[in-house]
Design a protein around this motif. Structure first.
Motif, PDB file in Angstrom:
ATOM      1  N   TYR A 133       0.827  -1.218   0.000  1.00 36.54           N
ATOM      2  CA  TYR A 133       0.000   0.000   0.000  1.00 36.54           C
ATOM      3  C   TYR A 133       0.860   1.267   0.000  1.00 36.54           C
ATOM      4  N   ALA A 162      -8.950   7.232   3.100  1.00 36.82           N
ATOM      5  CA  ALA A 162      -9.172   5.992   2.342  1.00 36.82           C
ATOM      6  C   ALA A 162      -8.017   5.011   2.548  1.00 36.82           C
ATOM      7  N   ARG A 163      -6.778   5.498   2.526  1.00 38.97           N
ATOM      8  CA  ARG A 163      -5.613   4.615   2.709  1.00 38.97           C
ATOM      9  C   ARG A 163      -5.632   4.008   4.112  1.00 38.97           C
ATOM     10  N   GLU A 198      -8.241   1.311   4.243  1.00 34.62           N
ATOM     11  CA  GLU A 198      -7.804   0.159   3.456  1.00 34.62           C
ATOM     12  C   GLU A 198      -6.754  -0.673   4.200  1.00 34.62           C
ATOM     13  N   THR A 199      -5.886  -0.020   4.957  1.00 32.47           N
ATOM     14  CA  THR A 199      -4.768  -0.717   5.597  1.00 32.47           C
ATOM     15  C   THR A 199      -5.014  -1.100   7.045  1.00 32.47           C
ATOM     16  N   HIS A 224      -5.287  -4.830   7.960  1.00 31.84           N
ATOM     17  CA  HIS A 224      -4.009  -5.538   7.838  1.00 31.84           C
ATOM     18  C   HIS A 224      -3.129  -5.260   9.057  1.00 31.84           C
TER      19      HIS A 224
END
Length: 137
Positions: A35, A111-112, A115-116, A119
């Protein structure tokens, strides 16, 4: 001799904590690399995201942020400059004190982070669940 044994156990426990931190950081870097961010990058995004309100992303002074992410102000400034270059954060002057610099997430940064985050949390769960140093907490 008992004091030395106790002291040795304390030092061994400290080294175990350091080793766990190093292994966890490496795992985080590996998981987040696809990412385009690392563990420290994510930590900044995560702190900024936690401060968000219904009115939008929170703004943190660099000085306050440095204390939360455990980086020196100069290391954090370089990291924030890189995140800004990637369009994940914005830097600006503090309205209350024009000498201070504040940082906030951009839409791309929000958003990042979203998204991460799964994880990062998976790595933390895997690496920290059952860690021996936690039993004394």
């Amino acid at each position: 001799m008992a004091a030395n044994k106790s002291e040795r156990a304390l030092v061994d426990e400290w080294r175990d904590v350091l080793a766990l931190h190093a292994r966890t950081t490496c795992e985080l870097d590996r998981a987040l690399q696809p990412y385009g961010i690392g563990a420290s990058d994510f930590e900044v995004l995560d702190v900024l995201a936690e401060g968000a309100t219904g009115e939008g992303p929170a703004a943190w002074r660099v000085q306050e942020l440095a204390g939360r992410v455990h980086l020196s102000q100069s290391a954090l400034s370089r990291l924030v400059a890189r995140l800004e270059k990637d369009g994940l954060v914005l830097r600006g002057m503090c309205p209350e004190d024009r000498r201070g610099v504040q940082v906030r997430l951009t839409e791309k940064g929000i958003a990042r982070h979203a998204e991460t985050q799964p994880h990062q949390r998976e790595v933390l769960t895997r690496m920290l669940d059952g860690a021996s140093w936690r039993s004394g907490v």
